[in-house]
Write a protein that holds these residues in place. Structure first.
Motif, PDB file in Angstrom:
ATOM      1  N   ILE A 129       0.850  -1.202   0.000  1.00 58.76           N
ATOM      2  CA  ILE A 129       0.000   0.000   0.000  1.00 58.76           C
ATOM      3  C   ILE A 129       0.887   1.255   0.000  1.00 58.76           C
ATOM      4  O   ILE A 129       0.632   2.212  -0.730  1.00 58.76           O
ATOM      5  CB  ILE A 129      -0.969  -0.034   1.207  1.00 58.76           C
ATOM      6  CG1 ILE A 129      -1.974  -1.185   1.031  1.00 58.76           C
ATOM      7  CG2 ILE A 129      -1.711   1.296   1.353  1.00 58.76           C
ATOM      8  CD1 ILE A 129      -2.809  -1.519   2.260  1.00 58.76           C
ATOM      9  N   ALA A 130       1.970   1.212   0.781  1.00 55.32           N
ATOM     10  CA  ALA A 130       2.898   2.360   0.797  1.00 55.32           C
ATOM     11  C   ALA A 130       3.493   2.580  -0.592  1.00 55.32           C
ATOM     12  O   ALA A 130       3.628   3.722  -1.052  1.00 55.32           O
ATOM     13  CB  ALA A 130       4.017   2.116   1.821  1.00 55.32           C
ATOM     14  N   ARG A 131       3.824   1.483  -1.266  1.00 51.06           N
ATOM     15  CA  ARG A 131       4.382   1.609  -2.623  1.00 51.06           C
ATOM     16  C   ARG A 131       3.365   2.265  -3.569  1.00 51.06           C
ATOM     17  O   ARG A 131       3.709   3.103  -4.392  1.00 51.06           O
ATOM     18  CB  ARG A 131       4.788   0.235  -3.158  1.00 51.06           C
ATOM     19  CG  ARG A 131       5.243   0.267  -4.611  1.00 51.06           C
ATOM     20  CD  ARG A 131       5.695  -1.087  -5.101  1.00 51.06           C
ATOM     21  NE  ARG A 131       4.639  -2.074  -4.967  1.00 51.06           N
ATOM     22  CZ  ARG A 131       4.802  -3.367  -5.183  1.00 51.06           C
ATOM     23  NH1 ARG A 131       5.995  -3.830  -5.547  1.00 51.06           N
ATOM     24  NH2 ARG A 131       3.808  -4.209  -5.049  1.00 51.06           N
ATOM     25  N   ALA A 132       2.091   1.832  -3.443  1.00 52.59           N
ATOM     26  CA  ALA A 132       1.053   2.421  -4.301  1.00 52.59           C
ATOM     27  C   ALA A 132       0.864   3.906  -3.995  1.00 52.59           C
ATOM     28  O   ALA A 132       0.692   4.721  -4.890  1.00 52.59           O
ATOM     29  CB  ALA A 132      -0.265   1.670  -4.121  1.00 52.59           C
ATOM     30  N   LEU A 133       0.946   4.266  -2.699  1.00 53.64           N
ATOM     31  CA  LEU A 133       0.715   5.657  -2.306  1.00 53.64           C
ATOM     32  C   LEU A 133       1.887   6.572  -2.657  1.00 53.64           C
ATOM     33  O   LEU A 133       1.721   7.785  -2.749  1.00 53.64           O
ATOM     34  CB  LEU A 133       0.510   5.752  -0.788  1.00 53.64           C
ATOM     35  CG  LEU A 133      -0.752   5.138  -0.208  1.00 53.64           C
ATOM     36  CD1 LEU A 133      -0.736   5.295   1.308  1.00 53.64           C
ATOM     37  CD2 LEU A 133      -1.995   5.809  -0.792  1.00 53.64           C
ATOM     38  N   ALA A 134       3.072   5.965  -2.850  1.00 51.19           N
ATOM     39  CA  ALA A 134       4.300   6.750  -3.032  1.00 51.19           C
ATOM     40  C   ALA A 134       4.162   7.783  -4.145  1.00 51.19           C
ATOM     41  O   ALA A 134       4.693   8.879  -4.052  1.00 51.19           O
ATOM     42  CB  ALA A 134       5.473   5.813  -3.321  1.00 51.19           C
ATOM     43  N   VAL A 135       3.443   7.438  -5.202  1.00 47.43           N
ATOM     44  CA  VAL A 135       3.396   8.309  -6.386  1.00 47.43           C
ATOM     45  C   VAL A 135       2.180   9.230  -6.369  1.00 47.43           C
ATOM     46  O   VAL A 135       1.827   9.831  -7.369  1.00 47.43           O
ATOM     47  CB  VAL A 135       3.453   7.469  -7.682  1.00 47.43           C
ATOM     48  CG1 VAL A 135       4.783   6.749  -7.781  1.00 47.43           C
ATOM     49  CG2 VAL A 135       2.309   6.452  -7.732  1.00 47.43           C
ATOM     50  N   GLU A 136       1.539   9.348  -5.211  1.00 44.89           N
ATOM     51  CA  GLU A 136       0.391  10.238  -5.016  1.00 44.89           C
ATOM     52  C   GLU A 136      -0.740   9.970  -6.000  1.00 44.89           C
ATOM     53  O   GLU A 136      -1.128  10.838  -6.766  1.00 44.89           O
ATOM     54  CB  GLU A 136       0.836  11.707  -5.105  1.00 44.89           C
ATOM     55  CG  GLU A 136       1.797  12.069  -4.001  1.00 44.89           C
ATOM     56  CD  GLU A 136       2.579  13.347  -4.304  1.00 44.89           C
ATOM     57  OE1 GLU A 136       2.257  14.017  -5.291  1.00 44.89           O
ATOM     58  OE2 GLU A 136       3.519  13.624  -3.546  1.00 44.89           O
ATOM     59  N   PRO A 137      -1.261   8.740  -6.001  1.00 48.05           N
ATOM     60  CA  PRO A 137      -2.330   8.414  -6.951  1.00 48.05           C
ATOM     61  C   PRO A 137      -3.658   9.049  -6.545  1.00 48.05           C
ATOM     62  O   PRO A 137      -3.826   9.485  -5.396  1.00 48.05           O
ATOM     63  CB  PRO A 137      -2.426   6.898  -6.840  1.00 48.05           C
ATOM     64  CG  PRO A 137      -2.016   6.605  -5.434  1.00 48.05           C
ATOM     65  CD  PRO A 137      -0.961   7.621  -5.089  1.00 48.05           C
ATOM     66  N   GLN A 138      -4.574   9.072  -7.520  1.00 48.11           N
ATOM     67  CA  GLN A 138      -5.952   9.510  -7.221  1.00 48.11           C
ATOM     68  C   GLN A 138      -6.861   8.286  -7.120  1.00 48.11           C
ATOM     69  O   GLN A 138      -7.868   8.309  -6.446  1.00 48.11           O
ATOM     70  CB  GLN A 138      -6.484  10.370  -8.373  1.00 48.11           C
ATOM     71  CG  GLN A 138      -5.699  11.639  -8.617  1.00 48.11           C
ATOM     72  CD  GLN A 138      -6.118  12.280  -9.925  1.00 48.11           C
ATOM     73  OE1 GLN A 138      -6.277  11.629 -10.952  1.00 48.11           O
ATOM     74  NE2 GLN A 138      -6.295  13.597  -9.883  1.00 48.11           N
ATOM     75  N   PHE A 139      -6.485   7.256  -7.890  1.00 50.74           N
ATOM     76  CA  PHE A 139      -7.369   6.100  -8.044  1.00 50.74           C
ATOM     77  C   PHE A 139      -6.569   4.823  -7.792  1.00 50.74           C
ATOM     78  O   PHE A 139      -5.464   4.681  -8.316  1.00 50.74           O
ATOM     79  CB  PHE A 139      -7.923   6.107  -9.481  1.00 50.74           C
ATOM     80  CG  PHE A 139      -8.666   4.868  -9.868  1.00 50.74           C
ATOM     81  CD1 PHE A 139      -9.815   4.484  -9.187  1.00 50.74           C
ATOM     82  CD2 PHE A 139      -8.234   4.077 -10.938  1.00 50.74           C
ATOM     83  CE1 PHE A 139     -10.511   3.335  -9.554  1.00 50.74           C
ATOM     84  CE2 PHE A 139      -8.927   2.939 -11.316  1.00 50.74           C
ATOM     85  CZ  PHE A 139     -10.071   2.568 -10.615  1.00 50.74           C
ATOM     86  N   ILE A 140      -7.111   3.921  -6.975  1.00 49.09           N
ATOM     87  CA  ILE A 140      -6.405   2.659  -6.705  1.00 49.09           C
ATOM     88  C   ILE A 140      -7.343   1.488  -6.935  1.00 49.09           C
ATOM     89  O   ILE A 140      -8.474   1.465  -6.428  1.00 49.09           O
ATOM     90  CB  ILE A 140      -5.850   2.598  -5.258  1.00 49.09           C
ATOM     91  CG1 ILE A 140      -4.939   3.799  -4.981  1.00 49.09           C
ATOM     92  CG2 ILE A 140      -5.085   1.295  -5.035  1.00 49.09           C
ATOM     93  CD1 ILE A 140      -4.258   3.778  -3.617  1.00 49.09           C
ATOM     94  N   VAL A 141      -6.874   0.527  -7.718  1.00 44.90           N
ATOM     95  CA  VAL A 141      -7.578  -0.745  -7.841  1.00 44.90           C
ATOM     96  C   VAL A 141      -7.057  -1.630  -6.714  1.00 44.90           C
ATOM     97  O   VAL A 141      -5.866  -1.962  -6.675  1.00 44.90           O
ATOM     98  CB  VAL A 141      -7.311  -1.413  -9.218  1.00 44.90           C
ATOM     99  CG1 VAL A 141      -7.928  -2.802  -9.263  1.00 44.90           C
ATOM    100  CG2 VAL A 141      -7.853  -0.547 -10.354  1.00 44.90           C
ATOM    101  N   CYS A 142      -7.935  -1.959  -5.768  1.00 40.33           N
ATOM    102  CA  CYS A 142      -7.547  -2.826  -4.647  1.00 40.33           C
ATOM    103  C   CYS A 142      -8.047  -4.221  -5.014  1.00 40.33           C
ATOM    104  O   CYS A 142      -9.247  -4.495  -4.936  1.00 40.33           O
ATOM    105  CB  CYS A 142      -8.209  -2.368  -3.352  1.00 40.33           C
ATOM    106  SG  CYS A 142      -7.931  -0.637  -2.944  1.00 40.33           S
ATOM    107  N   ASP A 143      -7.133  -5.083  -5.477  1.00 38.92           N
ATOM    108  CA  ASP A 143      -7.546  -6.388  -5.988  1.00 38.92           C
ATOM    109  C   ASP A 143      -7.495  -7.433  -4.873  1.00 38.92           C
ATOM    110  O   ASP A 143      -6.446  -8.006  -4.603  1.00 38.92           O
ATOM    111  CB  ASP A 143      -6.649  -6.802  -7.160  1.00 38.92           C
ATOM    112  CG  ASP A 143      -7.171  -8.067  -7.832  1.00 38.92           C
ATOM    113  OD1 ASP A 143      -8.206  -8.616  -7.396  1.00 38.92           O
ATOM    114  OD2 ASP A 143      -6.529  -8.523  -8.808  1.00 38.92           O
ATOM    115  N   GLU A 144      -8.600  -7.666  -4.237  1.00 40.35           N
ATOM    116  CA  GLU A 144      -8.704  -8.609  -3.117  1.00 40.35           C
ATOM    117  C   GLU A 144      -7.553  -8.410  -2.135  1.00 40.35           C
ATOM    118  O   GLU A 144      -6.821  -9.352  -1.817  1.00 40.35           O
ATOM    119  CB  GLU A 144      -8.731 -10.061  -3.638  1.00 40.35           C
ATOM    120  CG  GLU A 144      -9.855 -10.286  -4.637  1.00 40.35           C
ATOM    121  CD  GLU A 144     -10.400 -11.696  -4.623  1.00 40.35           C
ATOM    122  OE1 GLU A 144     -10.429 -12.304  -3.551  1.00 40.35           O
ATOM    123  OE2 GLU A 144     -10.802 -12.168  -5.689  1.00 40.35           O
ATOM    124  N   PRO A 145      -7.378  -7.166  -1.645  1.00 37.80           N
ATOM    125  CA  PRO A 145      -6.178  -6.870  -0.849  1.00 37.80           C
ATOM    126  C   PRO A 145      -6.125  -7.589   0.486  1.00 37.80           C
ATOM    127  O   PRO A 145      -5.070  -7.624   1.112  1.00 37.80           O
ATOM    128  CB  PRO A 145      -6.272  -5.358  -0.633  1.00 37.80           C
ATOM    129  CG  PRO A 145      -7.712  -5.033  -0.766  1.00 37.80           C
ATOM    130  CD  PRO A 145      -8.257  -5.995  -1.775  1.00 37.80           C
TER     131      PRO A 145
END
Ligand SMILES: Nc1ncnc2c1ncn2[C@@H]1O[C@H](COP(=O)(O)OP(=O)(O)O)[C@@H](O)[C@H]1O
Ligand code: SF4
Ligand SMILES: [Mg+2]
Length: 332
Positions: free
Chosen positions: A171-187
Motif C-alpha cells: 500500500i505504501a508503494r502504491a501511495l508513493a506516487v500520489e495516486p488519485q485512483f487505486i484498484v484494490c484487488d482482493e487486498p
C-alpha cells in the motif's frame, strides 16, 4: 448520491479476450471481460464482486492498461485514454502515476531481493519524484509511518514481515506516487482473518485523508458491502448488476446477485437460521466457451428460451440501480 458527481473513471463496453492456443494453428479466446460499462465517482469506493474466475482481476488490470484491451473505451478524469473505435491509445506514463494497483498476494508482489526502502524508492524514481537523497529518505519514512510501519523497516527485506505488514508495504508503494485512483484487488483475501479488518480500516482512513477513489475487488460480498458506496456484480465476464451498496444488498434484482446475497451470513442469528439459501446448479461454465445469450442461463432458475438466445443488456430499473436480465424488462 446525486447524479452530478464527477466521474473519475469510466469504461464503455470494455472487453478483454486472451488468445490461447487450442491445437495446431488454432487459436481460441478466453472471454474474460465482456463489454463492461461502468463509471466510478471521484472519492467513492466501488466494490466489484463475483465468483473466482469471473474476470474481476482482468477488468481491473485492463482498466489500468496493464493488459491491453481487446476493445471498448476507457475515460479517466474526462480524458479518453483508450478507444478502440477511434484508435485512441494515449501514452500511459502520466496516468500510471494517477492510477495504482494493490495486489492480492502481497508476498508475490514484492521483490524478495530488494529492501522495503528500495521497493518504495523505485516507485518514486520511475516518476522522478523526490530526487534529493534526504527528501527521498524522508518520503519513504513518511509513507511507512502512514501505513502503520516505521522508518527502520526501510532497511529490511519483505520476508522479514508478516502478511499484513507486507500488504502495508504494498500500500505504501502504491501511495508513493500520489495516486488519485487505486484498484484494490482482493487486498485482504490472502491475510489472516484477524488482521483483515485492520487493513480495510487503514484503506478507509487513507481514503478519507487523501481523497482517494477505489475499485475494491472481492469474491465475497460480505467484505465489500460495508465499505462500498456502490457495488457491481460480475458473472462470467459480464457486469450483471450495479447499484448503491445498501440498495443492492437489501433488494438485489438480478437472479445471480440474489444467489450471492443469500450466501452472506446475516448478523441476526434467528433470521440467518430461517431464511432460505439459494443453491446454484452446476459449476461456473468456462469463459473459453461461454453459454449463448445470457451467460447465466445454464444455472438460472428463471431461464426461458429467450435467455439462451439473446444476451440481456444492462438497463436502469430504478434510479442508479442497473441490471442485465430479460425477466426485468417491462412486460416480460
Ligand atoms: N493471462 C491470462 N491468459 C489467459 N487466461 C487468463 C489470463 N488471466 C486470466 N485468465 C482467465 O480469465 C478468466 C478471468 O480471470 P480473472 O480475471 O483472474 O478472474 P477473477 O479475478 O474474477 O478470479 C479466468 O478464466 C482466467 O483463467
Ligand atoms: S436473462 Fe434469463 S437466464 Fe439471465 S438472469 Fe435473467 S432470467 Fe436468468
Ligand atoms: Mg482475481
Amino acid at each position: 448520491m446525486s447524479g452530478e458527481r464527477k466521474k473519475l473513471v469510466e469504461t464503455v463496453k470494455l472487453r478483454k479476450y486472451f488468445p490461447v492456443s487450442s491445437g495446431f494453428f488454432k487459436t481460441s479466446h478466453v472471454q474474460a471481460v465482456q463489454d463492461v460499462s461502468l463509471h466510478i465517482y471521484e472519492g467513492e469506493t466501488l466494490g466489484l464482486v463475483g465468483e473466482s474466475g469471473c474476470g474481476k482481476t482482468t477488468y481491473g488490470r485492463t482498466l489500468l492498461q496493464m493488459y491491453s484491451p481487446t476493445s471498448g473505451k476507457i475515460i479517466y478524469d474526462g480524458q479518453t485514454i483508450y478507444d478502440s473505435e477511434k484508435n485512441i491509445r494515449v501514452d500511459m506514463k502520466p496516468y500510471r502515476r494517477k492510477m495504482q494497483l494493490i495486489f492480492q498476494d502481497p508476498s508475490a508482489s514484492l521483490d524478495p531481493r530488494m529492501t522495503v526502502g528500495e521497493i518504495i524508492g523505485e516507485a518514486l524514481d520511475i516518476h522522478k519524484l523526490y530526487p534529493g537523497k534526504q527528501d527521498r529518505a524522508d518520503r519513504i519514512s513518511e509513507l511507512l509511518t502512514r501505513v502503520g510501519l516505521n522508518s527502520e523497516h526501510a532497511n529490511r527485506f519483505p520476508h522479514e514481515f508478516s502478511g499484513g505488514q507486507q500488504q502495508r508495504i504494498g500500500i505504501a508503494r502504491a501511495l508513493a506516487v500520489e495516486p488519485q485512483f487505486i484498484v484494490c484487488d482482493e487486498p485482504i483475501s490472502a491475510l489472516d482473518v484477524s488482521i483483515q479488518s485492520q487493513v480495510v480500516n487503514m484503506l478507509e482512513d487513507l481514503q478519507a485523508q487523501i481523497g482517494l477513489t477505489y475499485l475494491f475487488i472481492a469474491h465475497d460480498l460480505s467484505v465489500v458491502r460495508h465499505i462500498s458506496n456502490r457495488i457491481g456484480v460480475m458473472y462470467l465476464g459480464c457486469l450483471v448488476e450495479l447499484g448503491e451498496s445498501y440498495e443492492l444488498c437489501a433488494h438485489p434484482i438480478h437472479p445471480y446477485s440474489q444467489t450471492l446475497l443469500s450466501a452472506v451470513p446475516l448478523t441476526d442469528p434467528e433470521k440467518n437460521r430461517t431464511r432460505s439459501r439459494i443453491l446454484l446448479q452446476g459449476d461456473i461454465p468456462s469463459p473459453l466457451n461461454p453459454p449463448s445469450g445470457c451467460r447465466f442461463h445454464t444455472r438460472c432458475p428463471y431461464a426461458t428460451e429467450r435467455c439462451a438466445r439473446e444476451m440481456p443488456q444492462l438497463k436502469e430499473h430504478a434510479p442508479g440501480h442497473y441490471a442485465a436480465c430479460h425477466m426485468l424488462d417491462a412486460g416480460a
